[in-house]
Design a protein around this motif. Sequence first.
Motif, mmCIF file in Angstrom:
data_model
loop_
_atom_site.group_PDB
_atom_site.id
_atom_site.type_symbol
_atom_site.label_atom_id
_atom_site.label_comp_id
_atom_site.label_asym_id
_atom_site.label_seq_id
_atom_site.Cartn_x
_atom_site.Cartn_y
_atom_site.Cartn_z
ATOM 1 N N ASN A 152 0.804 -1.219 0.000
ATOM 2 C CA ASN A 152 0.000 0.000 0.000
ATOM 3 C C ASN A 152 0.837 1.269 0.000
ATOM 4 N N THR A 153 1.937 1.255 0.750
ATOM 5 C CA THR A 153 2.715 2.472 0.993
ATOM 6 C C THR A 153 4.204 2.218 0.813
ATOM 7 N N PHE A 154 4.878 3.198 0.228
ATOM 8 C CA PHE A 154 6.331 3.178 0.147
ATOM 9 C C PHE A 154 6.912 3.829 1.390
ATOM 10 N N THR A 155 8.022 3.270 1.874
ATOM 11 C CA THR A 155 8.758 3.844 2.992
ATOM 12 C C THR A 155 10.210 4.006 2.565
ATOM 13 N N ASN A 156 10.724 5.232 2.675
ATOM 14 C CA ASN A 156 12.130 5.461 2.362
ATOM 15 C C ASN A 156 12.989 4.896 3.478
ATOM 16 N N PHE A 157 14.072 4.253 3.120
ATOM 17 C CA PHE A 157 14.998 3.649 4.059
ATOM 18 C C PHE A 157 16.294 4.427 3.950
ATOM 19 N N THR A 158 16.720 5.052 5.049
ATOM 20 C CA THR A 158 17.914 5.896 5.004
ATOM 21 C C THR A 158 18.913 5.469 6.063
ATOM 22 N N ASN A 159 20.110 5.955 5.900
ATOM 23 C CA ASN A 159 21.185 5.741 6.864
ATOM 24 C C ASN A 159 21.324 7.017 7.681
ATOM 25 N N THR A 217 22.218 -15.955 5.221
ATOM 26 C CA THR A 217 21.626 -17.012 6.051
ATOM 27 C C THR A 217 21.540 -16.629 7.528
ATOM 28 N N ASN A 218 22.233 -15.582 7.931
ATOM 29 C CA ASN A 218 22.149 -15.087 9.311
ATOM 30 C C ASN A 218 21.076 -14.008 9.478
ATOM 31 N N GLY A 219 20.345 -13.721 8.400
ATOM 32 C CA GLY A 219 19.292 -12.710 8.472
ATOM 33 C C GLY A 219 19.771 -11.288 8.300
ATOM 34 N N SER A 241 30.012 0.968 -2.759
ATOM 35 C CA SER A 241 29.250 1.121 -1.518
ATOM 36 C C SER A 241 28.687 -0.225 -1.067
ATOM 37 N N LEU A 242 28.767 -0.491 0.238
ATOM 38 C CA LEU A 242 28.281 -1.727 0.821
ATOM 39 C C LEU A 242 27.835 -1.461 2.255
ATOM 40 N N PHE A 243 26.580 -1.845 2.552
ATOM 41 C CA PHE A 243 25.997 -1.653 3.871
ATOM 42 C C PHE A 243 25.356 -2.949 4.324
ATOM 43 N N SER A 244 25.303 -3.164 5.635
ATOM 44 C CA SER A 244 24.548 -4.284 6.189
ATOM 45 C C SER A 244 23.482 -3.721 7.117
ATOM 46 N N PHE A 245 22.373 -4.466 7.245
ATOM 47 C CA PHE A 245 21.284 -4.068 8.133
ATOM 48 C C PHE A 245 20.754 -5.321 8.802
ATOM 49 N N ASP A 246 20.845 -5.365 10.130
ATOM 50 C CA ASP A 246 20.411 -6.548 10.878
ATOM 51 C C ASP A 246 19.004 -6.401 11.449
ATOM 52 N N GLY A 247 18.271 -5.393 11.010
ATOM 53 C CA GLY A 247 16.934 -5.126 11.524
ATOM 54 C C GLY A 247 16.926 -4.025 12.567
ATOM 55 N N ARG A 248 18.101 -3.711 13.100
ATOM 56 C CA ARG A 248 18.232 -2.656 14.103
ATOM 57 C C ARG A 248 19.297 -1.631 13.722
ATOM 58 N N ASN A 295 28.255 0.434 7.758
ATOM 59 C CA ASN A 295 28.806 0.843 6.480
ATOM 60 C C ASN A 295 30.133 0.120 6.264
ATOM 61 N N PHE A 296 30.195 -0.713 5.220
ATOM 62 C CA PHE A 296 31.410 -1.434 4.886
ATOM 63 C C PHE A 296 32.100 -0.854 3.658
ATOM 64 N N THR A 297 31.652 0.302 3.218
ATOM 65 C CA THR A 297 32.246 0.943 2.052
ATOM 66 C C THR A 297 33.697 1.273 2.350
ATOM 67 N N GLN A 298 34.555 0.877 1.452
ATOM 68 C CA GLN A 298 35.976 1.165 1.617
ATOM 69 C C GLN A 298 36.245 2.607 1.207
ATOM 70 N N THR A 299 37.018 3.293 1.995
ATOM 71 C CA THR A 299 37.407 4.649 1.668
ATOM 72 C C THR A 299 38.349 4.608 0.475
ATOM 73 N N LYS A 300 38.040 5.439 -0.484
ATOM 74 C CA LYS A 300 38.883 5.500 -1.661
ATOM 75 C C LYS A 300 40.024 6.478 -1.410
ATOM 76 N N ILE A 301 41.222 6.034 -1.732
ATOM 77 C CA ILE A 301 42.400 6.872 -1.554
ATOM 78 C C ILE A 301 42.941 7.220 -2.930
ATOM 79 N N ASN A 302 43.111 8.479 -3.160
ATOM 80 C CA ASN A 302 43.677 8.911 -4.438
ATOM 81 C C ASN A 302 45.199 8.784 -4.359
ATOM 82 N N CYS A 303 45.791 8.072 -5.286
ATOM 83 C CA CYS A 303 47.248 7.955 -5.325
ATOM 84 C C CYS A 303 47.733 8.424 -6.702
ATOM 85 N N ARG A 304 48.918 8.901 -6.681
ATOM 86 C CA ARG A 304 49.520 9.341 -7.927
ATOM 87 C C ARG A 304 50.822 8.581 -8.100
#
Length: 158
Positions: A100-107, A122-124, A134-141, A145-154
């Motif tokens: 019926n309704t959309f709910t925005n999910f934010t960090n 399998t662990n829910g 970008s990579l995030f996990s959500f365990d219901g609570r 954030n598992f996003t790796q920081t990008k480092i600029n190298c020259r």
Amino acid sequence: TSMTHGGINRFDGKSMNHYTVEDGLLGDMIKPCFEDSRGNIWFGSIQNLDGGINIYDGTSFSSLTKKDGLCDSNVACFYEDESGRIWLGTGNGVCSYDGNTFTNFTNKGESFGDIRFIIKDTNGIMWLGGRYGSLFSFDGREIKNFTQTKINCRLTNM
């Protein structure tokens, strides 16, 4: 499905059926498709115009757009949880639909950005992944954030 303005093709075991905007599609550039637990087929638009979601019930198409509360018209992926809620990864974050309704999910009030996959292990634990690593996990609570920081190298000549 088609990302080149081809609409949707369906093989019924005997012949191929072709569906376009004339058949009720919001647009003809379709990327993700997903079958829910009730047998409906969900199609996501990849265009940022008046796209969104088309749902095929075996007979006809219905649609959901930003006017209905969808978080973005560029839909990249679907996931259905054990309660039947449909989660959507879009070009502008994540939202869920309870029928019926959309709910925005934010960090913490911030968008997840361009999310390309949603899956539960399998662990829910729900995993949300997107462009630019970008990579995030959500365990219901809690969201992690598992996003790796990008480092600029020259590189320099030695």
